[in-house]
Write an enzyme that holds these catalytic residues in place. Sequence first.
Site, PDB file in Angstrom:
ATOM      1  N   ASP A 141      40.165  45.749   3.161  1.00 27.40           N
ATOM      2  CA  ASP A 141      39.606  47.008   2.670  1.00 27.40           C
ATOM      3  C   ASP A 141      38.377  47.401   3.490  1.00 27.40           C
ATOM      4  O   ASP A 141      37.387  46.658   3.542  1.00 27.40           O
ATOM      5  CB  ASP A 141      39.241  46.787   1.181  1.00 27.40           C
ATOM      6  CG  ASP A 141      38.942  48.061   0.447  1.00 27.40           C
ATOM      7  OD1 ASP A 141      38.780  49.106   1.105  1.00 27.40           O
ATOM      8  OD2 ASP A 141      38.855  48.007  -0.791  1.00 27.40           O
ATOM      9  N   GLY A 180      43.701  56.099   4.036  1.00 31.63           N
ATOM     10  CA  GLY A 180      44.424  57.115   4.803  1.00 31.63           C
ATOM     11  C   GLY A 180      43.611  57.752   5.916  1.00 31.63           C
ATOM     12  O   GLY A 180      44.047  58.737   6.525  1.00 31.63           O
ATOM     13  N   ASP A 201      41.472  56.022  -4.040  1.00 27.34           N
ATOM     14  CA  ASP A 201      41.948  55.212  -5.171  1.00 27.34           C
ATOM     15  C   ASP A 201      42.658  56.049  -6.244  1.00 27.34           C
ATOM     16  O   ASP A 201      42.177  57.104  -6.650  1.00 27.34           O
ATOM     17  CB  ASP A 201      40.761  54.504  -5.838  1.00 27.34           C
ATOM     18  CG  ASP A 201      40.182  53.423  -4.954  1.00 27.34           C
ATOM     19  OD1 ASP A 201      40.561  53.340  -3.766  1.00 27.34           O
ATOM     20  OD2 ASP A 201      39.336  52.654  -5.446  1.00 27.34           O
TER      21      ASP A 201
HETATM   22  C1  GLA Z   1      38.385  50.014  -2.984  1.00 25.71           C
HETATM   23  C2  GLA Z   1      39.918  49.942  -2.959  1.00 25.71           C
HETATM   24  C3  GLA Z   1      40.410  49.559  -4.331  1.00 25.71           C
HETATM   25  C4  GLA Z   1      39.818  48.213  -4.743  1.00 25.71           C
HETATM   26  C5  GLA Z   1      38.290  48.275  -4.694  1.00 25.71           C
HETATM   27  C6  GLA Z   1      37.654  46.906  -4.886  1.00 25.71           C
HETATM   28  O1  GLA Z   1      37.942  51.053  -3.791  1.00 25.71           O
HETATM   29  O2  GLA Z   1      40.475  51.148  -2.529  1.00 25.71           O
HETATM   30  O3  GLA Z   1      41.834  49.484  -4.346  1.00 25.71           O
HETATM   31  O4  GLA Z   1      40.301  47.216  -3.895  1.00 25.71           O
HETATM   32  O5  GLA Z   1      37.846  48.775  -3.429  1.00 25.71           O
HETATM   33  O6  GLA Z   1      36.283  46.920  -4.740  1.00 25.71           O
END
Ligand code: GLA
Length: 377
Positions: A141, A180, A201
């Site tokens: 991430d 994205g 998200d």
């Molecule tokens: C981001 C990701 C989420 C999750 C959080 C965790 O927002 O997009 O899917 O993994 O971090 O902190």
Amino acid sequence: MRKLCFAALALVCPFFAADVALTPPMGWNSWNKFADKVDDKTVREIADALVSSGMKDAGYVYVNIDDTWEGERDAQGNIQSNAKFPDMKALADYVHGKGLKIGIYSSPGPKTCAGYAGSYQHEAQDAKTWATWGIDYLKYDWCSADKVYQASDMPVVYKKMSDALKATGRPIVFSLCQYGLQNVWEWGAAAGGNLWRTTGDIQDGWKSMSTIGFDKQLGHEKYSGPGHWNDPDMLEIGNGGMTRPEYITHMTLWAMLAAPLLAGNDLRSMTDETRDILTNKEVIAVDQDPLGQQARRVSKSGTEEIWVRQLSNGDLAVAFFNRGEMMTDITAYWTVLGLEGKHKVRDLWKHASVGTAKDLFTADVPQHGAVIVRIAR
Ligand code: GLA
């Protein structure tokens, strides 16, 4: 060959591509329901519930721990889990003992999104640690990586971890999470990604789910296929913020999109209704169809949409979506579907044949709901 490579020859052919994610990954992820409340006990109970609920039999195998498992690094720089996860290797063994696989989470930046240790400057070391624990899946991430890299560095930064994972010799699914940005669908596969998030998200509500699922996936279908998938984010089915027709739309649309199916609810206490939506084997068969061809939208009229997906045995999966506020009927004409003559039609939520149709098929679709059929050819 693959087995040989990953066993005896792991040292000499570390970059041999693993046959992972030939169909979209299926499993569970902790974030949507538990966020920072996830711990060892919960993960073990979820693994138990995956088996006892029939989810495993339906194809859900990955038990993925999202952010907040990370502890401090030791004197040699090895990442350790925090107090919520006393022994990651033992947890992985437990999950594997159920015939399931286990996933973990990190960031290419110094910190994860929740502020825990990321893998920056420890990429190869972390990959080795996870392989030693028995990890089968990594969600990587972006988070704080923008403090140390430019956005245009993303392909190189993700490839670095992909190479580090491959060098461990363990098949590990590599999930790119950078919302994205930089048109990831154009380079995600070349960077070693087995899946890449296409949006920000998801939230457990109609507006979020429908905007992500319908509007933000258009045109991405050509980038998806066996081993490399568009990821419209994890499922919210069963978390309580949507109606039954809306969750049916969520499941139907994700299956049409050949999306990863990562349940995001508490499997220990889900209702029969939730379980039935998540484990509809006929809808899952569309998601998991080995041809791996993501659906495209073939018609949109106001709030009515028809999406079509070619399946490996020649059948067509056709989904009718009603984004409006009233029950409606939606007609698919053979001219739009590229069909001629008579065809048998099976309704995948009714689990029943609905006869033979000629020239067109009409579905009654509830408010915010979906109908999905399989048209034989
Ligand atoms: C981001 C990701 C989420 C999750 C959080 C965790 O927002 O997009 O899917 O993994 O971090 O902190």
